[in-house]
Every structure is written in C-alpha cells, then in structure tokens.
Motif scaffolding. Structure first.
Motif, PDB file in Angstrom:
ATOM      1  N   LEU A 214      31.150  96.025  17.513  1.00  0.00           N
ATOM      2  CA  LEU A 214      32.362  96.965  17.148  1.00  0.00           C
ATOM      3  C   LEU A 214      31.946  97.935  17.092  1.00  0.00           C
ATOM      4  CD1 LEU A 214      35.168  95.843  15.766  1.00  0.00           C
ATOM      5  CD2 LEU A 214      33.790  95.782  14.003  1.00  0.00           C
ATOM      6  N   GLU A 215      32.919  98.679  17.414  1.00  0.00           N
ATOM      7  CA  GLU A 215      33.208 100.501  17.236  1.00  0.00           C
ATOM      8  C   GLU A 215      32.899 100.763  16.206  1.00  0.00           C
ATOM      9  OE1 GLU A 215      35.068 104.291  19.055  1.00  0.00           O
ATOM     10  OE2 GLU A 215      35.662 102.148  19.526  1.00  0.00           O
ATOM     11  N   GLY A 216      32.023 102.176  15.610  1.00  0.00           N
ATOM     12  CA  GLY A 216      32.229 102.324  14.738  1.00  0.00           C
ATOM     13  C   GLY A 216      31.072 101.331  13.359  1.00  0.00           C
ATOM     14  N   MET A 217      30.089 101.080  13.597  1.00  0.00           N
ATOM     15  CA  MET A 217      28.929 100.089  13.228  1.00  0.00           C
ATOM     16  C   MET A 217      27.914 100.513  12.664  1.00  0.00           C
ATOM     17  SD  MET A 217      30.838  97.421  10.937  1.00  0.00           S
ATOM     18  CE  MET A 217      31.971  98.424  10.853  1.00  0.00           C
ATOM     19  N   ASP A 218      27.457 100.822  12.260  1.00  0.00           N
ATOM     20  CA  ASP A 218      25.716 101.332  11.878  1.00  0.00           C
ATOM     21  C   ASP A 218      24.832 100.679  13.228  1.00  0.00           C
ATOM     22  OD1 ASP A 218      23.447 102.382  11.241  1.00  0.00           O
ATOM     23  OD2 ASP A 218      23.276 101.845   9.669  1.00  0.00           O
ATOM     24  N   PRO A 219      24.243 102.350  14.225  1.00  0.00           N
ATOM     25  CA  PRO A 219      23.865 101.709  14.881  1.00  0.00           C
ATOM     26  C   PRO A 219      22.140 101.589  14.709  1.00  0.00           C
ATOM     27  CG  PRO A 219      24.106 103.757  15.105  1.00  0.00           C
ATOM     28  CD  PRO A 219      25.000 103.119  14.228  1.00  0.00           C
ATOM     29  N   ASP A 220      22.160 102.147  13.401  1.00  0.00           N
ATOM     30  CA  ASP A 220      20.334 101.961  12.600  1.00  0.00           C
ATOM     31  C   ASP A 220      20.523 101.059  11.053  1.00  0.00           C
ATOM     32  OD1 ASP A 220      17.757 102.240  12.754  1.00  0.00           O
ATOM     33  OD2 ASP A 220      17.829 103.899  11.777  1.00  0.00           O
ATOM     34  N   CYS A 221      20.205  99.713  11.803  1.00  0.00           N
ATOM     35  CA  CYS A 221      20.793  98.727  10.338  1.00  0.00           C
ATOM     36  C   CYS A 221      19.689  98.149  10.175  1.00  0.00           C
ATOM     37  CB  CYS A 221      22.372  97.784  10.774  1.00  0.00           C
ATOM     38  SG  CYS A 221      21.606  96.579  11.760  1.00  0.00           S
ATOM     39  N   ALA A 222      19.832  97.544   9.773  1.00  0.00           N
ATOM     40  CA  ALA A 222      18.481  96.552   8.512  1.00  0.00           C
ATOM     41  C   ALA A 222      17.354  95.647   9.601  1.00  0.00           C
ATOM     42  CB  ALA A 222      18.244  95.697   7.375  1.00  0.00           C
ATOM     43  N   ASP A 223      18.821  94.992  10.703  1.00  0.00           N
ATOM     44  CA  ASP A 223      18.956  93.832  11.684  1.00  0.00           C
ATOM     45  C   ASP A 223      18.447  94.285  12.700  1.00  0.00           C
ATOM     46  OD1 ASP A 223      19.285  91.987   9.241  1.00  0.00           O
ATOM     47  OD2 ASP A 223      21.568  91.964  10.347  1.00  0.00           O
ATOM     48  N   PRO A 224      17.206  93.166  13.743  1.00  0.00           N
ATOM     49  CA  PRO A 224      17.164  93.523  15.111  1.00  0.00           C
ATOM     50  C   PRO A 224      18.182  94.172  15.929  1.00  0.00           C
ATOM     51  CG  PRO A 224      15.705  91.781  14.057  1.00  0.00           C
ATOM     52  CD  PRO A 224      17.598  92.417  12.872  1.00  0.00           C
ATOM     53  N   LEU A 225      19.639  93.968  15.717  1.00  0.00           N
ATOM     54  CA  LEU A 225      20.272  93.963  16.390  1.00  0.00           C
ATOM     55  C   LEU A 225      21.437  94.877  15.770  1.00  0.00           C
ATOM     56  CD1 LEU A 225      20.977  93.922  19.043  1.00  0.00           C
ATOM     57  CD2 LEU A 225      22.043  91.998  18.869  1.00  0.00           C
ATOM     58  N   CYS A 226      21.849  96.082  16.080  1.00  0.00           N
ATOM     59  CA  CYS A 226      23.130  96.843  15.523  1.00  0.00           C
ATOM     60  C   CYS A 226      24.817  97.017  16.025  1.00  0.00           C
ATOM     61  CB  CYS A 226      23.008  98.092  15.138  1.00  0.00           C
ATOM     62  SG  CYS A 226      20.457  97.904  13.766  1.00  0.00           S
ATOM     63  N   CYS A 227      25.255  97.099  15.376  1.00  0.00           N
ATOM     64  CA  CYS A 227      26.402  98.400  16.118  1.00  0.00           C
ATOM     65  C   CYS A 227      27.302  96.892  16.473  1.00  0.00           C
ATOM     66  CB  CYS A 227      25.623  98.733  17.883  1.00  0.00           C
ATOM     67  SG  CYS A 227      25.406 100.027  17.760  1.00  0.00           S
ATOM     68  N   ARG A 228      26.751  96.032  15.092  1.00  0.00           N
ATOM     69  CA  ARG A 228      28.208  94.532  15.286  1.00  0.00           C
ATOM     70  C   ARG A 228      28.304  94.666  14.161  1.00  0.00           C
ATOM     71  NH1 ARG A 228      24.880  89.853  15.903  1.00  0.00           N
ATOM     72  NH2 ARG A 228      25.405  89.392  17.746  1.00  0.00           N
ATOM     73  N   ARG A 229      29.852  93.215  13.818  1.00  0.00           N
ATOM     74  CA  ARG A 229      29.815  92.472  13.010  1.00  0.00           C
ATOM     75  C   ARG A 229      28.466  92.241  12.078  1.00  0.00           C
ATOM     76  NH1 ARG A 229      33.555  90.668  16.508  1.00  0.00           N
ATOM     77  NH2 ARG A 229      35.655  91.790  17.523  1.00  0.00           N
ATOM     78  N   GLY A 230      28.822  92.726  10.670  1.00  0.00           N
ATOM     79  CA  GLY A 230      27.732  92.261  10.147  1.00  0.00           C
ATOM     80  C   GLY A 230      26.915  93.758   9.841  1.00  0.00           C
ATOM     81  N   SER A 231      26.846  94.384  10.462  1.00  0.00           N
ATOM     82  CA  SER A 231      25.680  95.971  10.967  1.00  0.00           C
ATOM     83  C   SER A 231      26.051  96.655   9.685  1.00  0.00           C
ATOM     84  CB  SER A 231      25.664  96.308  12.014  1.00  0.00           C
ATOM     85  OG  SER A 231      25.353  95.942  13.034  1.00  0.00           O
ATOM     86  N   GLY A 232      27.311  96.861   8.956  1.00  0.00           N
ATOM     87  CA  GLY A 232      27.654  97.744   8.160  1.00  0.00           C
ATOM     88  C   GLY A 232      28.302  98.865   8.422  1.00  0.00           C
ATOM     89  N   LEU A 233      28.943 100.067   7.694  1.00  0.00           N
ATOM     90  CA  LEU A 233      28.964 101.568   8.363  1.00  0.00           C
ATOM     91  C   LEU A 233      27.976 101.952   7.920  1.00  0.00           C
ATOM     92  CD1 LEU A 233      32.246 101.463   6.684  1.00  0.00           C
ATOM     93  CD2 LEU A 233      31.779 101.296   8.643  1.00  0.00           C
ATOM     94  N   PRO A 234      27.422 103.340   8.643  1.00  0.00           N
ATOM     95  CA  PRO A 234      26.311 103.751   8.845  1.00  0.00           C
ATOM     96  C   PRO A 234      27.271 105.268   7.159  1.00  0.00           C
ATOM     97  CG  PRO A 234      28.417 104.817  10.241  1.00  0.00           C
ATOM     98  CD  PRO A 234      28.641 103.947   9.832  1.00  0.00           C
ATOM     99  N   PRO A 235      25.626 105.923   7.304  1.00  0.00           N
ATOM    100  CA  PRO A 235      26.223 106.832   6.053  1.00  0.00           C
ATOM    101  C   PRO A 235      26.919 107.904   6.451  1.00  0.00           C
ATOM    102  CG  PRO A 235      23.821 106.162   6.706  1.00  0.00           C
ATOM    103  CD  PRO A 235      24.296 105.756   7.154  1.00  0.00           C
ATOM    104  N   ALA A 236      27.466 108.669   5.703  1.00  0.00           N
ATOM    105  CA  ALA A 236      28.555 109.397   5.615  1.00  0.00           C
ATOM    106  C   ALA A 236      27.837 110.148   6.736  1.00  0.00           C
ATOM    107  CB  ALA A 236      28.996 110.240   4.904  1.00  0.00           C
ATOM    108  N   SER A 237      26.243 111.293   6.587  1.00  0.00           N
ATOM    109  CA  SER A 237      25.390 111.740   7.935  1.00  0.00           C
ATOM    110  C   SER A 237      25.533 111.384   9.158  1.00  0.00           C
ATOM    111  CB  SER A 237      24.021 111.767   6.706  1.00  0.00           C
ATOM    112  OG  SER A 237      23.128 110.903   7.228  1.00  0.00           O
ATOM    113  N   ARG A 238      25.911 110.399   9.565  1.00  0.00           N
ATOM    114  CA  ARG A 238      25.468 109.539  11.239  1.00  0.00           C
ATOM    115  C   ARG A 238      26.359 109.288  11.261  1.00  0.00           C
ATOM    116  NH1 ARG A 238      21.952 105.408  11.241  1.00  0.00           N
ATOM    117  NH2 ARG A 238      22.044 104.764   9.577  1.00  0.00           N
ATOM    118  N   PRO A 239      27.389 109.269  13.237  1.00  0.00           N
ATOM    119  CA  PRO A 239      27.798 108.926  13.632  1.00  0.00           C
ATOM    120  C   PRO A 239      27.985 107.611  13.734  1.00  0.00           C
ATOM    121  CG  PRO A 239      26.808 109.985  14.678  1.00  0.00           C
ATOM    122  CD  PRO A 239      25.582 110.650  13.575  1.00  0.00           C
ATOM    123  N   GLY A 240      28.969 106.247  13.663  1.00  0.00           N
ATOM    124  CA  GLY A 240      29.143 105.399  13.880  1.00  0.00           C
ATOM    125  C   GLY A 240      28.777 104.859  15.252  1.00  0.00           C
TER     126      GLY A 240
END
Length: 364
Positions: A214-240
């Motif tokens: 999912l575009e816009g999701m956090d690419p550096d989330c806590a899970d082993p795989l990110c950029c997806r539903r459930g990853s959450g939004l990134p901090p304002a200082s980082r792009p999604g």
C-alpha cells in the motif's frame, strides 16, 4: 535419520499426557522446553533469512554470515534466558534423551506453542503479533518434524554446549556418491567462433509480489515486512512507500511486476526464459496455502501474457510453500505433503513444460 520439513495445517492431537503418566519421570517438562527451543530457533531463522536450512552444503555453500554463524549468535541468548550456563554435558544428553522418548507420545501442541510465543517475545525475535502468528503457523509442523526426525542428544548438546560435548553438523546426513569414472583433465574454454549462433536468455527471479502493498505506508516498520496494510504511517520526517515500490523492508506491488514484464517485449526477442521462483511475499508469519496459490497463478498469468510463446523454464523457490522452506520428501503423504503445491504448479506451468518434466514436478 533424514531431516526434512513438513508442510501441513493439520493439527496434531491436542491431548498431551499428564506429567509422569507415560513412565518417563520429568520427561514432559523437558519435552516442552526442548521442543520450544527448536521452534524458537526455527522462527529466528525463518524471519531473519529464508534460505533453505537443510540444503546440502555442496549445493548451496553458506557464507560466514549464513545459518551456522547466526545460530552461534542466537544460542547464547537461549542459555542466558534459561540459566543454562552451568548445564553439564551428561545432564544435557540425558535431557535430550528424555525429549526424544517423550516425543514418541502425543505432544500437546497448544502448550508448546504458548510457551514458544512467550519465548519469541522474551528474546525479541519479532514483534508480539508476528511471534503469535508465526508460532501458530509453524507449531504443528515442528512437532511433526521432531517426532519423525530429531537431533541426536550428542548433536543437540554440541549445539548448546560446544564441540567438547558433541558434534553438531546440519549437513552430516548428506552423502554424495561420485562416479568411478576418472575426472577428465581440465581444458581451457574455447570461445565461440565469430558468427556462431547466439541465444538470448531472460532470467527472472525473486519477484515477491505483495498483495497487501500500500502506497504511503511506513517502509521501516517494526515487522519483518513493511510498506503494507498494517505497517502504519511513517513519521512526518520520513516519506512513505512509493507508488512503484520502496528500497527498504518491502516487496513489490503487482503494478510494478506488470510494468516490468510489459517492458520486456522491446528488449527481446528471447529464445527462452529461466524463472527461478520466489513468487510470494516475505510475510512468512501468516501465509496460507490459498495465499501461495494466488501468487503462483496470478504471476504465472502475467508472465504468459507478456512473454507469449517464448519457452519458460520455471523452478521452485523456497518461498513457494507455507510454512516457508517446507518441502517434505515424496514419502510424506496426506495433508502433511506438498502435493497441494506441486499439483498446482504442474497445472499452471503445463503449457511450458514437457510431460516428463511435469511428471517429476508432481513427484518431487
């Protein structure tokens, strides 16, 4: 004994015996601890690296940063958690002898899984939600595998306590017989003559389509795989996550694969395609057989659509099955087998493969 993985969602009976009922005094408690240890080790390896653990060393040489090195980093954490620093070699071998005996009985999978989830969280192998999901996915298979094929006490204690207590070698059961024909003397390669025929081969591998990208999701989330539903939004200082993908802990959306394959026409023509698998995403903690088959059929259809009549020679990647890396040998039958996967592959790839190749695919 030969080692293998079992692919199954069939639960073992949930009716463990009461402590001491089977005649092995203290064995049930030791059984849970040993089985939980094995399960937690498997989860740590599955989440950190998805190469096949039980592959022959000669076929897949492991780098110094491979599984053995990673295990030697993980095992001390288990010793610290359980206070095994003073565990002696005789006690260790007695412990795993009791575990092997206990596993001849009907293990309580739910109890093993519950403790393994707590251990996964305690060792911070993965976030809590991932720990719970991947234990539930792996627990039945781990119990079945250990019941059929378990480390000897000497091997287990060599892993835990070092070489002074035993020898642990995951490749020790592999034996390759070489032909008696003498090896021919080496010859320097001969380059093709000018004007010789040339073949153009397209190599596709590790497409890893993420259905939930999912575009816009956090690419550096806590899970082993990110950029997806459930990853959450990134901090304002980082792009999604980007529209086409993200160079981070992310796999690819289908539109990126479609764009890639559609652009191969002008790059051709190709004489053949080598496609070496790894079609599904890296969300190995909650994959189902339906997820894997959807990835197989969807991406196969795209390859056929854009490459048309070009011969494609597909191979099975380690991510095709679920649980990941789980490819039991042909003598494992029923719901524990991988027939569900091989039959679907044979059907999807039938336009590309000759009858003999399809037969061997069904009989892997």
């Amino acid at each position: 004994m030969p080692r293998y993985g079992a692919s199954s969602r069939q639960s073992c009976p949930r009716c463990g015996r009461e402590q001491g009922q089977d005649g092995t005094a203290g064995a049930p408690g030791l059984l849970w601890m040993g089985l939980v240890l094995a399960l937690a080790l498997a989860l740590a390896l599955a989440l950190s690296d998805s190469r096949v653990l039980w592959a022959p060393a000669e076929a897949h040489p492991l780098s110094p940063q491979g599984h053995p090195a990673r295990l030697h980093r993980i095992v001390p954490r288990f010793r610290d958690v359980f206070g095994w620093g003073n565990l002696t070699c005789p006690v260790c071998k007695g412990l795993f002898t009791a575990i092997n005996l206990g596993l001849k009985k009907e293990p309580n999978v739910a109890r093993v899984g519950s403790v393994a989830i707590k251990l996964c969280n305690l060792l911070k192998i993965a976030p809590p939600a991932v720990c719970q999901s991947i234990v539930q996915l792996f627990e039945d298979d781990m119990v079945e595998v250990w019941r059929r094929s378990v480390l000897s006490p000497s091997e287990a204690c060599g892993l835990l306590l070092g070489s002074t207590c035993g020898h642990w070698d995951i490749f020790s059961s592999w034996n390759i017989s070489l032909p008696t024909v003498p090896k021919p003397p080496p010859k320097p390669p001969s380059p093709p003559a000018p004007g010789a025929p040339v073949s153009r081969v397209l190599f596709l591998t590790d497409l890893h389509w993420d259905h939930d990208y999912l575009e816009g999701m956090d690419p550096d989330c806590a899970d082993p795989l990110c950029c997806r539903r459930g990853s959450g939004l990134p901090p304002a200082s980082r792009p999604g996550a980007g529209y086409w993908g993200e160079y981070s802990k992310c796999d690819l959306p289908l539109r990126t694969l479609e764009s890639l394959l559609s652009g191969l026409g002008p790059a051709g023509p190709f004489d053949m395609v080598y496609w070496t698998g790894d079609i599904p995403a890296h969300d190995v903690w909650h994959q189902t057989r339906q997820d894997q088959l959807r990835a197989l059929t969807t991406v196969t259809a795209l390859v056929r659509k854009f490459l048309g009549p070009v011969p494609v020679y597909p191979a099975v990647g380690n991510h095709e099955s679920t649980p990941v890396n789980s490819f039991p040998p042909p003598f494992i039958e029923g719901n524990h087998s991988s027939r569900w996967l091989y039959e679907a592959m044979a059907k999807a790839w039938e336009p590309w493969l000759p009858a003999e190749a399809l037969r061997t695919l069904r009989c892997i």
